[in-house]
Design a protein around this motif. Structure first.
Motif, PDB file in Angstrom:
ATOM      1  N   ALA A   4       0.892  -1.169   0.000  1.00 56.95           N
ATOM      2  CA  ALA A   4       0.000   0.000   0.000  1.00 56.95           C
ATOM      3  C   ALA A   4       0.924   1.211   0.000  1.00 56.95           C
ATOM      4  O   ALA A   4       1.817   1.312   0.846  1.00 56.95           O
ATOM      5  N   PHE A   5       0.731   2.090  -0.963  1.00 56.36           N
ATOM      6  CA  PHE A   5       1.598   3.266  -0.992  1.00 56.36           C
ATOM      7  C   PHE A   5       0.824   4.520  -1.366  1.00 56.36           C
ATOM      8  O   PHE A   5      -0.228   4.470  -1.979  1.00 56.36           O
ATOM      9  N   SER A   6       1.402   5.623  -0.927  1.00 58.37           N
ATOM     10  CA  SER A   6       0.873   6.944  -1.243  1.00 58.37           C
ATOM     11  C   SER A   6       2.062   7.798  -1.639  1.00 58.37           C
ATOM     12  O   SER A   6       3.083   7.807  -0.951  1.00 58.37           O
ATOM     13  N   VAL A   7       1.939   8.495  -2.743  1.00 62.36           N
ATOM     14  CA  VAL A   7       3.025   9.337  -3.226  1.00 62.36           C
ATOM     15  C   VAL A   7       2.450  10.712  -3.552  1.00 62.36           C
ATOM     16  O   VAL A   7       1.369  10.821  -4.133  1.00 62.36           O
ATOM     17  N   ALA A   8       3.159  11.752  -3.122  1.00 60.02           N
ATOM     18  CA  ALA A   8       2.662  13.113  -3.354  1.00 60.02           C
ATOM     19  C   ALA A   8       3.839  14.080  -3.485  1.00 60.02           C
ATOM     20  O   ALA A   8       4.836  13.944  -2.782  1.00 60.02           O
ATOM     21  N   PRO A   9       3.702  15.056  -4.372  1.00 52.56           N
ATOM     22  CA  PRO A   9       4.758  16.056  -4.544  1.00 52.56           C
ATOM     23  C   PRO A   9       4.614  17.186  -3.525  1.00 52.56           C
ATOM     24  O   PRO A   9       3.545  17.391  -2.950  1.00 52.56           O
ATOM     25  N   VAL A  42       0.592   2.457 -12.315  1.00 55.19           N
ATOM     26  CA  VAL A  42       0.109   1.243 -11.642  1.00 55.19           C
ATOM     27  C   VAL A  42      -0.831   0.477 -12.557  1.00 55.19           C
ATOM     28  O   VAL A  42      -0.692  -0.744 -12.729  1.00 55.19           O
ATOM     29  N   ARG A  43      -1.780   1.156 -13.140  1.00 55.09           N
ATOM     30  CA  ARG A  43      -2.749   0.490 -14.013  1.00 55.09           C
ATOM     31  C   ARG A  43      -2.087  -0.135 -15.230  1.00 55.09           C
ATOM     32  O   ARG A  43      -2.479  -1.212 -15.668  1.00 55.09           O
ATOM     33  N   ALA A  44      -1.079   0.517 -15.774  1.00 60.17           N
ATOM     34  CA  ALA A  44      -0.378  -0.006 -16.946  1.00 60.17           C
ATOM     35  C   ALA A  44       0.482  -1.223 -16.602  1.00 60.17           C
ATOM     36  O   ALA A  44       0.850  -1.987 -17.496  1.00 60.17           O
ATOM     37  N   SER A  45       0.772  -1.417 -15.333  1.00 61.58           N
ATOM     38  CA  SER A  45       1.648  -2.524 -14.924  1.00 61.58           C
ATOM     39  C   SER A  45       1.024  -3.896 -15.145  1.00 61.58           C
ATOM     40  O   SER A  45       1.735  -4.890 -15.275  1.00 61.58           O
ATOM     41  N   GLY A  46      -0.297  -3.962 -15.137  1.00 62.62           N
ATOM     42  CA  GLY A  46      -0.971  -5.243 -15.265  1.00 62.62           C
ATOM     43  C   GLY A  46      -1.065  -6.025 -13.966  1.00 62.62           C
ATOM     44  O   GLY A  46      -1.675  -7.091 -13.921  1.00 62.62           O
ATOM     45  N   ARG A  50      -5.627  -1.704  -6.466  1.00 60.98           N
ATOM     46  CA  ARG A  50      -6.838  -1.019  -6.005  1.00 60.98           C
ATOM     47  C   ARG A  50      -6.407   0.362  -5.526  1.00 60.98           C
ATOM     48  O   ARG A  50      -5.432   0.484  -4.794  1.00 60.98           O
ATOM     49  N   THR A  51      -7.139   1.386  -5.929  1.00 60.64           N
ATOM     50  CA  THR A  51      -6.860   2.743  -5.473  1.00 60.64           C
ATOM     51  C   THR A  51      -8.035   3.232  -4.638  1.00 60.64           C
ATOM     52  O   THR A  51      -9.192   3.087  -5.041  1.00 60.64           O
ATOM     53  N   THR A  52      -7.714   3.778  -3.472  1.00 58.03           N
ATOM     54  CA  THR A  52      -8.721   4.378  -2.597  1.00 58.03           C
ATOM     55  C   THR A  52      -8.395   5.860  -2.444  1.00 58.03           C
ATOM     56  O   THR A  52      -7.468   6.369  -3.075  1.00 58.03           O
ATOM     57  N   ALA A  89       3.955  -2.699   3.617  1.00 57.35           N
ATOM     58  CA  ALA A  89       4.015  -3.964   2.895  1.00 57.35           C
ATOM     59  C   ALA A  89       3.523  -5.108   3.768  1.00 57.35           C
ATOM     60  O   ALA A  89       3.772  -5.140   4.971  1.00 57.35           O
ATOM     61  N   ASP A  90       2.823  -6.038   3.133  1.00 56.07           N
ATOM     62  CA  ASP A  90       2.419  -7.299   3.757  1.00 56.07           C
ATOM     63  C   ASP A  90       3.116  -8.390   2.950  1.00 56.07           C
ATOM     64  O   ASP A  90       2.727  -8.675   1.820  1.00 56.07           O
ATOM     65  N   ILE A  91       4.154  -8.956   3.530  1.00 56.79           N
ATOM     66  CA  ILE A  91       4.970  -9.941   2.833  1.00 56.79           C
ATOM     67  C   ILE A  91       4.598 -11.312   3.369  1.00 56.79           C
ATOM     68  O   ILE A  91       4.868 -11.640   4.523  1.00 56.79           O
ATOM     69  N   ARG A  92       3.919 -12.084   2.523  1.00 57.05           N
ATOM     70  CA  ARG A  92       3.429 -13.402   2.917  1.00 57.05           C
ATOM     71  C   ARG A  92       3.764 -14.394   1.810  1.00 57.05           C
ATOM     72  O   ARG A  92       2.957 -14.622   0.897  1.00 57.05           O
ATOM     73  N   PRO A  93       4.967 -14.973   1.869  1.00 59.89           N
ATOM     74  CA  PRO A  93       5.418 -15.877   0.798  1.00 59.89           C
ATOM     75  C   PRO A  93       4.419 -16.997   0.525  1.00 59.89           C
ATOM     76  O   PRO A  93       3.811 -17.560   1.441  1.00 59.89           O
ATOM     77  N   GLY A  94       4.260 -17.290  -0.769  1.00 61.31           N
ATOM     78  CA  GLY A  94       3.392 -18.376  -1.183  1.00 61.31           C
ATOM     79  C   GLY A  94       1.927 -18.022  -1.295  1.00 61.31           C
ATOM     80  O   GLY A  94       1.111 -18.848  -1.699  1.00 61.31           O
ATOM     81  N   ARG A  95       1.558 -16.804  -0.962  1.00 57.74           N
ATOM     82  CA  ARG A  95       0.150 -16.398  -1.039  1.00 57.74           C
ATOM     83  C   ARG A  95      -0.045 -15.479  -2.235  1.00 57.74           C
ATOM     84  O   ARG A  95       0.759 -14.596  -2.494  1.00 57.74           O
ATOM     85  N   THR A  96      -1.142 -15.683  -2.945  1.00 57.28           N
ATOM     86  CA  THR A  96      -1.548 -14.782  -4.022  1.00 57.28           C
ATOM     87  C   THR A  96      -3.035 -14.513  -3.843  1.00 57.28           C
ATOM     88  O   THR A  96      -3.727 -15.212  -3.103  1.00 57.28           O
ATOM     89  N   GLY A  97      -3.525 -13.490  -4.512  1.00 55.70           N
ATOM     90  CA  GLY A  97      -4.944 -13.154  -4.424  1.00 55.70           C
ATOM     91  C   GLY A  97      -5.338 -12.498  -3.116  1.00 55.70           C
ATOM     92  O   GLY A  97      -6.523 -12.380  -2.811  1.00 55.70           O
ATOM     93  N   GLU A  98      -4.363 -12.028  -2.380  1.00 48.25           N
ATOM     94  CA  GLU A  98      -4.656 -11.435  -1.071  1.00 48.25           C
ATOM     95  C   GLU A  98      -5.250 -10.032  -1.167  1.00 48.25           C
ATOM     96  O   GLU A  98      -5.870  -9.571  -0.216  1.00 48.25           O
ATOM     97  N   ILE A  99      -5.102  -9.376  -2.288  1.00 51.69           N
ATOM     98  CA  ILE A  99      -5.677  -8.038  -2.437  1.00 51.69           C
ATOM     99  C   ILE A  99      -7.192  -8.102  -2.259  1.00 51.69           C
ATOM    100  O   ILE A  99      -7.803  -7.185  -1.718  1.00 51.69           O
ATOM    101  N   ASP A 100      -7.797  -9.214  -2.677  1.00 47.41           N
ATOM    102  CA  ASP A 100      -9.223  -9.434  -2.460  1.00 47.41           C
ATOM    103  C   ASP A 100      -9.467 -10.389  -1.300  1.00 47.41           C
ATOM    104  O   ASP A 100     -10.432 -10.243  -0.561  1.00 47.41           O
TER     105      ASP A 100
END
Length: 118
Positions: A4-9, A42-46, A50-52, A89-100
């Motif tokens: 999860a990140f936030s970037v601002a100038p 981010v969107r172009a990365s494929g 999710r953006t909030t 960051a949430d680093i959980r090796p071997g897990r995918t689909g965690e965004i949902d």
């Protein structure tokens, strides 16, 4: 991993084209044009994302996720003389689909407690 990140100038824009946009935004402090430049990366990365209103979440392998965060940060650089990056960051090796998956498990737990629809 999930990031999860936030970037601002902040500060004066270094790019004349971005400066025109930054001046228009300075009255209310909005940085939506700079954030849009980052989210476009981010969107172009494929990668799953999710953006909030406060953060953008991205899911993938370590190197690919950090490459996206770096590129998104670089996309914001022209909008100011410096950039602020907040990262979690949430680093959980071997897990995918965690965004949902994480949200789905939370919703199920709330349903079990009778919290939804209350």
């Amino acid at each position: 991993m999930l990031i999860a990140f936030s970037v601002a100038p902040s500060g004066a824009a270094s790019d004349p084209a971005a400066a025109a946009s930054a001046v228009a935004e300075s009255a209310d402090g909005s940085v939506h044009d700079a954030v849009a430049a980052a989210v476009q990366i981010v969107r172009a990365s494929g990668l799953p994302h999710r953006t909030t209103s406060m953060f953008t979440e991205v899911e993938g392998e370590w190197d690919e996720v950090f490459a996206v965060v770096k590129a998104a940060t670089e996309a914001v650089l022209p909008f100011g003389s410096r950039v602020s990056l907040v990262l979690k960051a949430d680093i959980r090796p071997g897990r995918t689909g965690e965004i949902d998956g994480k949200v789905e498990r939370l919703e199920r737990a709330l349903e079990e407690r009778g919290e939804l629809g209350a």
